[in-house]
Design an enzyme around this catalytic site. Structure first.
Site, PDB file in Angstrom:
ATOM      1  N   SER A 182      27.872  43.729  35.587  1.00  0.00           N
ATOM      2  CA  SER A 182      29.060  43.424  36.378  1.00  0.00           C
ATOM      3  C   SER A 182      29.913  42.368  35.670  1.00  0.00           C
ATOM      4  O   SER A 182      29.400  41.325  35.282  1.00  0.00           O
ATOM      5  CB  SER A 182      28.614  42.917  37.739  1.00  0.00           C
ATOM      6  OG  SER A 182      29.746  42.597  38.487  1.00  0.00           O
ATOM      7  N   GLY A 183      31.180  42.652  35.525  1.00  0.00           N
ATOM      8  CA  GLY A 183      32.084  41.704  34.892  1.00  0.00           C
ATOM      9  C   GLY A 183      32.150  41.858  33.381  1.00  0.00           C
ATOM     10  O   GLY A 183      32.821  41.091  32.701  1.00  0.00           O
ATOM     11  N   THR A 243      35.553  48.522  34.041  1.00  0.00           N
ATOM     12  CA  THR A 243      36.700  49.101  34.743  1.00  0.00           C
ATOM     13  C   THR A 243      37.975  48.915  33.918  1.00  0.00           C
ATOM     14  O   THR A 243      38.787  49.830  33.797  1.00  0.00           O
ATOM     15  CB  THR A 243      36.837  48.456  36.134  1.00  0.00           C
ATOM     16  OG1 THR A 243      35.592  48.625  36.803  1.00  0.00           O
ATOM     17  CG2 THR A 243      37.931  49.089  36.925  1.00  0.00           C
ATOM     18  N   ASN A 253      32.322  38.696  39.469  1.00  0.00           N
ATOM     19  CA  ASN A 253      33.554  39.361  39.046  1.00  0.00           C
ATOM     20  C   ASN A 253      34.515  39.386  40.221  1.00  0.00           C
ATOM     21  O   ASN A 253      34.149  39.810  41.310  1.00  0.00           O
ATOM     22  CB  ASN A 253      33.203  40.796  38.601  1.00  0.00           C
ATOM     23  CG  ASN A 253      34.406  41.550  38.097  1.00  0.00           C
ATOM     24  OD1 ASN A 253      35.525  41.029  38.092  1.00  0.00           O
ATOM     25  ND2 ASN A 253      34.184  42.781  37.645  1.00  0.00           N
ATOM     26  N   SER A 301      35.082  43.260  41.355  1.00  0.00           N
ATOM     27  CA  SER A 301      33.882  44.023  41.015  1.00  0.00           C
ATOM     28  C   SER A 301      33.895  45.382  41.714  1.00  0.00           C
ATOM     29  O   SER A 301      34.169  45.484  42.906  1.00  0.00           O
ATOM     30  CB  SER A 301      32.670  43.216  41.461  1.00  0.00           C
ATOM     31  OG  SER A 301      31.496  43.903  41.098  1.00  0.00           O
ATOM     32  N   SER A 302      33.611  46.419  40.934  1.00  0.00           N
ATOM     33  CA  SER A 302      33.557  47.764  41.519  1.00  0.00           C
ATOM     34  C   SER A 302      32.271  47.852  42.326  1.00  0.00           C
ATOM     35  O   SER A 302      31.196  47.649  41.775  1.00  0.00           O
ATOM     36  CB  SER A 302      33.531  48.826  40.431  1.00  0.00           C
ATOM     37  OG  SER A 302      34.464  48.534  39.434  1.00  0.00           O
ATOM     38  N   GLY A 320      26.545  48.330  36.315  1.00  0.00           N
ATOM     39  CA  GLY A 320      25.545  48.037  35.289  1.00  0.00           C
ATOM     40  C   GLY A 320      24.258  47.541  35.910  1.00  0.00           C
ATOM     41  O   GLY A 320      24.167  47.309  37.114  1.00  0.00           O
ATOM     42  N   GLU A 361      21.400  45.330  37.281  1.00  0.00           N
ATOM     43  CA  GLU A 361      21.566  44.086  38.047  1.00  0.00           C
ATOM     44  C   GLU A 361      20.219  43.438  38.332  1.00  0.00           C
ATOM     45  O   GLU A 361      19.277  44.114  38.727  1.00  0.00           O
ATOM     46  CB  GLU A 361      22.250  44.375  39.399  1.00  0.00           C
ATOM     47  CG  GLU A 361      23.732  44.691  39.272  1.00  0.00           C
ATOM     48  CD  GLU A 361      24.394  44.935  40.622  1.00  0.00           C
ATOM     49  OE1 GLU A 361      23.685  45.048  41.627  1.00  0.00           O
ATOM     50  OE2 GLU A 361      25.635  45.014  40.634  1.00  0.00           O
TER      51      GLU A 361
HETATM   52  N1  LIG Z   1      39.836  44.011  27.651  1.00  0.00           N
HETATM   53  C1  LIG Z   1      40.022  42.992  28.482  1.00  0.00           C
HETATM   54  N2  LIG Z   1      41.052  42.154  28.267  1.00  0.00           N
HETATM   55  C2  LIG Z   1      41.254  41.117  29.085  1.00  0.00           C
HETATM   56  N3  LIG Z   1      40.475  40.830  30.152  1.00  0.00           N
HETATM   57  C3  LIG Z   1      39.437  41.633  30.410  1.00  0.00           C
HETATM   58  C4  LIG Z   1      39.167  42.770  29.597  1.00  0.00           C
HETATM   59  N4  LIG Z   1      38.092  43.374  30.089  1.00  0.00           N
HETATM   60  C5  LIG Z   1      37.718  42.656  31.182  1.00  0.00           C
HETATM   61  N5  LIG Z   1      38.531  41.621  31.368  1.00  0.00           N
HETATM   62  C6  LIG Z   1      38.430  40.603  32.435  1.00  0.00           C
HETATM   63  O1  LIG Z   1      37.175  40.690  33.018  1.00  0.00           O
HETATM   64  C7  LIG Z   1      37.253  40.982  34.407  1.00  0.00           C
HETATM   65  C8  LIG Z   1      36.124  41.920  34.823  1.00  0.00           C
HETATM   66  O2  LIG Z   1      36.300  43.166  34.213  1.00  0.00           O
HETATM   67  P1  LIG Z   1      35.927  44.519  34.973  1.00  0.00           P
HETATM   68  O3  LIG Z   1      36.375  44.468  36.363  1.00  0.00           O
HETATM   69  O4  LIG Z   1      36.392  45.600  34.107  1.00  0.00           O
HETATM   70  O5  LIG Z   1      34.358  44.425  34.944  1.00  0.00           O
HETATM   71  P2  LIG Z   1      33.321  45.558  35.331  1.00  0.00           P
HETATM   72  O6  LIG Z   1      32.473  45.747  34.143  1.00  0.00           O
HETATM   73  O7  LIG Z   1      34.048  46.723  35.827  1.00  0.00           O
HETATM   74  O8  LIG Z   1      32.513  44.872  36.461  1.00  0.00           O
HETATM   75  P3  LIG Z   1      31.870  45.504  37.771  1.00  0.00           P
HETATM   76  O9  LIG Z   1      30.607  46.168  37.345  1.00  0.00           O
HETATM   77  O10 LIG Z   1      31.627  44.326  38.612  1.00  0.00           O
HETATM   78  O11 LIG Z   1      32.870  46.427  38.333  1.00  0.00           O
HETATM   79  C9  LIG Z   1      38.606  41.615  34.598  1.00  0.00           C
HETATM   80  O12 LIG Z   1      39.098  41.387  35.875  1.00  0.00           O
HETATM   81  C10 LIG Z   1      39.429  40.875  33.543  1.00  0.00           C
HETATM   82  O13 LIG Z   1      39.854  39.634  34.046  1.00  0.00           O
HETATM   83 MG   LIG Z   2      34.240  47.629  37.600  1.00  0.00          MG
END
Ligand SMILES: Nc1ncnc2c1ncn2[C@@H]1O[C@H](COP(=O)(O)OP(=O)(O)OP(=O)(O)O)[C@@H](O)[C@H]1O
Ligand SMILES: [Mg+2]
Length: 1004
Positions: free
Chosen positions: A104-105, A109, A156, A159-160, A386, A388
């Site tokens: 997560s994070g 996404t 996050n 977070s999805s 992912g 956890e």
């Molecule tokens: N390529 C990137 N450039 C800039 N910031 C990023 C990038 N990727 C992620 N981030 C930052 O990290 C945060 C978390 O990313 P994201 O929501 O994609 O995580 P995730 O892997 O989908 O987590 P989860 O499993 O909780 O959904 C985003 O809100 C953003 O602020």
């Molecule tokens: Mg996500």
């Protein structure tokens, strides 16, 4: 292999590390992160580290750099893998999928959104409206899904809380024509409770903080999240999320996607109903359970479009069918609260699934006809939770971790096994690489009858009271010998496990302790049938459509619904099957720190992720002794310029032999192996050396190509120029020939024409022949004159000569040459016939005396005598003398001037008949011809013509001037004679003037 990045940024591809060890892997990952290189490769897998800051690497420029490029042509990037998936789909009609994993994070996404943006940017170059619409929908759907499926967690802010797999469908041209979204296991418990510092789903806060006043009023909602029990934990802290702006964005997106107004309103009503449900309080009055704040029940009735009594009844009673009887069984206070929470969760889950379903209805490919549109290919993007590990891990974490086990298994199968299989296929001796195959853990969870899910389902099916402890008992009994399962009962000394509560699974990614508390309940996922009926009977058609199973009557025996675990397991198996038949591309996301800091690279944290993502194993297997492999043909294409054996084309029987010779010649023989279709290179150093040599040669090739091309262009230009010159020359020649032919044609019969072709029109000559035409016309004129002259009788010739002489002499000076008239010459007798005999006598006398041959000219004249008086006389010009005669004295000669004494003649340019004969002794004779019959005729031309012609025939010259006034000498003195017209003058006459004389002529 990625190029164009200098080594100061570390190795772009982990496969190129000198030795494969965790420290070296981590050092490279860290170096790249610190140098802002957030993407790296392991072969074709992208490793991405969340930068936690906005990077300027997703713009139009970058997209252009990656468009249509091969993976190794540009530095590692998400776009490269998106392009590879797209190319495989377009070129080879392969269905592909991009699997994005990480905790997560870690940025899954975000990565999935960049990938979709890239695909949207490079497709539909023709800007077809329908395709643009589909792309817009696909992009907009993210916004809606995130509002309802994402929440702020401690890890996050966005977070999805559900798994997402999105298919994008493409037509044969590679343009998106639709899509489909599969959602997995929404974390619905979040609807009723959240941990400290976390929030419920964004949608609730967006409505409460961003909904317009009138909407909130109609929903009976206050603008304060703290007022609602279900979301008050998350509503307490001010967050950086702008809910109010997001509300508008989501409302817009729903509209754009095509949700009707009624549907959008129902969505808001459902959200509001859930918030109100959370505030419902149950109490008891003796044995009767009741709703303490029953006003809320009326609000709920209103929002759910049903009656208040129905709401109250569903919340407080359970209708049970026993045989044929139907009885209403009252809930206890506790049961009622449980039912309320279950309802809230279920409504939200339904709402979420319904939203996904609606989006799917709209974006699904419509009117697709394989015959018209060709093969429909797909790119899938999987953005799923992912692995956890929390302080307290429950059923959800168990499911999520199982999901990751499944995906890891797929990864192992597809990447690691494929790798080994490739070696076998290529016939390269394979040194077995030990990697952890997690199939055993997958089996532990999902195996029929023996797996944890099966044991859980079995426990749930027991009649009577079933507890979580009983489930744990079942696990202990059945899995006691499993190497990856442990519990306190099985390992009494292990204090990290609580008796009757915990069990531990040794996941591929690490050990996780789960608490069995509420496993049974969450697995059963009971929602009393009464609620389903309640909602099915709503008068709101949108809401009703979400609850089709409410249709069943109370007495109908319902099949036991599938448990949450079974549903999840089935969806995972389906997902993996779906992915397995596609060509996979992987993005492995890593979260560098827990503080969302762009600077911090927490080594321990990252190492753990690298471990459980199996990245090192990935590199190891990828390398498996060979860092690089490529098909012979492509290898040659890239490196053929290094050796003269292969450049420009080899003459060996196969590409394989050519590659062999090439590597032998370069001294890399020891470092390579030859498969059936591919060459394998052992160390990265060899590859770098090959790249270096290639780079040097490419420069020379470019120069060579430029040289050849420039030469080609110059030659083409030269040939064109020469051709145009030839064309011009031919054309000119043709024009000249055409002209000459035309002249010849027009003039070919002129000899027989009466006018010898005078009337024939000359054709227009081309410019180059203008001079030629002049010469030709001259020639022709002379020829024609010759013809005319030849036809004259000989006695007329002197007269013709005289006329020609007159013309030559006076042309342009005098007009009255009288060329048309016959020139008689001897006019005295004709003008005064009565005196003709005297003149004949006198002239015969003179002929005898002076022996002249011809009379050239004779005429009566008026002259000035030495006393300035005018006198009438006659002149007779023979071939020897000029005689002045007196007509009144029988033409007695008054003066005779030998012609050789005459040095010139002067006439005026007018129509008068003045002639001055200049003599060598300066005694000029000034006369005006007169007595001319018929009157008005001019004889000046004739006089000048015969005299000039005569002089010519004697090869002498005579000067003829045409002037007014005329300069002359009288008796040795210079004087002028001017001709002037006078109105009242009847005859020309001389008068004296200061400078000499004036000849006055009549004016008319
Ligand atoms: N390529 C990137 N450039 C800039 N910031 C990023 C990038 N990727 C992620 N981030 C930052 O990290 C945060 C978390 O990313 P994201 O929501 O994609 O995580 P995730 O892997 O989908 O987590 P989860 O499993 O909780 O959904 C985003 O809100 C953003 O602020
Ligand atoms: Mg996500």
């Amino acid at each position: 292999m990625a190029e164009h990045e200098s080594l100061e940024f570390g190795k772009a591809d982990f496969v190129l590390l000198d030795t494969i060890s965790m420290p070296e892997f981590m050092a490279n990952l860290k170096l790249r992160f610190e140098k802002s290189r957030i993407y790296s490769y392991i072969g074709e897998v992208v490793v991405s580290v969340n930068p936690y800051r906005s990077m300027n690497i997703y713009g139009r420029d970058t997209i252009e750099q990656y468009k249509g490029r091969e993976l190794y042509e540009r530095p590692p990037h998400l776009f490269a893998i998106a392009d590879a998936a797209y190319k495989a789909m377009k070129r080879r009609s392969k269905d592909t999928c991009i699997v994005i994993s990480g905790e997560s994070g870690a940025g899954k996404t975000e990565a999935s959104k960049y990938i979709m943006q890239y695909i949207a940017a490079i497709t539909n170059p023709g800007q077809r409206a329908e395709v643009e619409r589909v792309k817009n929908m696909l992009l907009k759907s993210n916004c809606v899904l995130e509002a309802f499926g994402n929440a702020k967690t401690n890890r996050n802010d966005n977070s999805s809380r559900f798994g997402k797999y999105m298919d994008i469908n493409f037509d044969f041209k590679g343009d998106p024509i639709g899509g489909h979204i599969n959602n997995y296991l929404l974390e619905k418990s979040r609807v009723i409770v959240q941990q400290e510092g976390e929030r419920s789903f964004h949608s609730f806060y967006q409505l409460v903080l961003g909904g317009p006043e009138s909407l909130l009023r109609s929903l009976h909602i206050q603008k304060d999240p703290k007022a609602y029990a279900y979301i008050q934990v998350g509503g307490q802290k001010k967050s950086s999320i702008n809910d109010s702006a997001d509300f508008k964005a989501v409302a817009d997106a729903m509209k754009v996607i095509g949700f009707t107004q009624e549907e959008i309103q129902t969505v808001y009503k459902i959200l509001a109903a859930i918030l109100h449900l959370g505030n419902l309080k149950f109490g008891s009055d003796g044995d009767v359970t009741l709703i303490e704040n029953s006003k809320l029940a009326s609000v709920l009735g209103d929002l759910l479009s049903t009656r208040q009594e129905n709401v109250e009844k569903a919340l407080l009673y359970r209708t049970v069918a026993t045989g044929r009887d139907v009885i209403d069984k009252q809930h206890t206070e506790q049961e009622a609260s449980y039912g309320r929470d279950a309802l809230a969760k279920a409504i939200y889950e339904r709402l979420f699934c319904w939203i996904v379903g609606r989006i799917n209805d709209i974006i699904e490919v419509k009117d697709f006809d394989v015959k018209v549109h060709g093969k429909n290919t797909v790119i899938g993007v999987l953005d799923i939770y992912g692995f956890e590990i929390f302080q307290n891990n429950s059923f959800e974490q168990f499911c999520i971790n199982y999901c990751n086990e499944k995906l890891q298994q797929l990864f192992i199968q597809l990447v690691l096994q494929q790798e080994q299989e490739e070696y076998q296929r290529e016939g390269i001796p394979w040194k077995h690489i030990d990697y952890f195959n997690n199939q055993v853990i997958v089996d532990l969870v999902e195996q029929q009858h023996k797996g944890i899910f099966a044991i859980l389902d079995e426990a749930c099916m027991n009649v009577g009271k079933v507890t979580d402890e009983m489930f744990l008992q079942g696990l202990n009994n059945k899995l006691a010998k499993h190497a990856h399962f442990s519990s306190r009962k099985l390992f009494p000394t292990d204090k990290s496990l609580e008796f009757d509560r915990d069990f531990r699974i040794r996941h591929y990614a690490g050990d996780v302790v789960y608490s069995v508390v509420s496993f049974i309940d969450k697995n059963k996922d009971t929602l009393f049938q009464d609620f389903k009926r309640l909602l099915y009977n709503s008068s709101n058609p949108v809401l009703k459509s979400m609850w089709p199973e409410g249709k069943l009557s109370i007495t109908e025996v319902t099949k036991r619904p599938l448990t949450a675990a079974t549903l999840f397991k089935n969806s995972m198996i389906a997902l993996v099957e779906n992915l397995a038949c596609k060509e996979p591309y992987y993005v492995r996301c890593i979260k560098p720190n827990d503080l969302k800091s762009p600077l911090l690279f927490e080594e321990e944290r990252c190492r753990h992720q690298v471990e459980y993502l199996g990245l090192l194993e990935n590199v190891r297997v990828r390398r498996a002794g060979f860092a690089y492999r490529q098909t012979y043909q492509r290898f040659l294409q890239r490196y053929k310029m290094i050796s003269t054996i292969t450049w420009p084309n080899h003459e060996l029987p196969s590409d394989q032999e050519a590659v062999k010779k090439l590597l032998q010649a370069s001294g890399f023989e020891q470092d390579s192996a030859y498969g059936k279709t591919k060459v394998f290179i052992r160390t990265p150093r060899t590859l770098f050396a090959l790249e270096d040599q290639r780079a040097q040669m490419v420069q020379r090739i470019v120069l060579f190509l430029q040289k050849i091309w420039r030469g080609t262009i110059a030659r083409i230009r030269y040939r064109r120029m020469r051709a145009s010159l030839i064309i011009i020359r031919c054309y000119r020649r043709y024009k000249v020939k055409a002209y000459i032919r035309e002249v010849a044609h027009r003039f070919h019969n002129v000899r027989n024409m009466k006018d010898y072709g005078k009337h024939v029109k000359w054709p227009i000559p081309p410019r180059v022949l203008r001079k030629f035409e002049e010469a030709l016309q001259g020639l022709y004129s002379r020829w024609r004159a010759g013809q005319l002259i030849r036809s004259l009788p000989p006695e007329d010739l002197p007269k013709v000569r005289a006329k020609v002489a007159a013309l030559e002499t006076l042309k342009g000076q005098r007009t009255d040459m009288a060329l048309q008239r016959a020139w008689e010459g001897n006019y005295v007798k004709r003008d005064q016939p009565e005196l003709a005999s005297f003149f004949t006598l006198a002239s015969s006398e003179l002929q005898r005396k002076d022996k002249f041959m011809n009379v050239l000219f004779s005429c009566h004249v008026r002259k000035i005598n030495r006393f300035n008086k005018a006198e009438d006389r006659a002149i007779l010009i023979t071939d020897r003398h000029l005689y002045k005669m007196d007509p009144l004295k029988q033409y007695k000669v008054m003066k005779s001037i030998p012609l050789y004494n005459v040095s010139g003649l002067s006439v005026s340019p007018g129509k008068d008949q003045l002639v001055v004969f200049h003599t060598k002794d300066n005694r000029d004779l000034i006369v005006c011809l007169q007595g001319i019959e018929p009157p008005g005729e001019s004889r000046i031309g004739e006089l000048v013509g015969v005299i000039v012609s005569h002089f010519k025939s004697e090869m002498r010259k005579i000067q003829v001037n045409t002037l007014n006034p005329i300069q002359c000498s009288m008796h040795g003195k210079k004087c002028t004679i001017a001709v002037e017209t006078k109105i009242n003058q009847s005859q020309p006459d001389f008068v004296k003037s200061r400078a000499g004389y004036i000849l006055s002529v009549p004016g008319n």
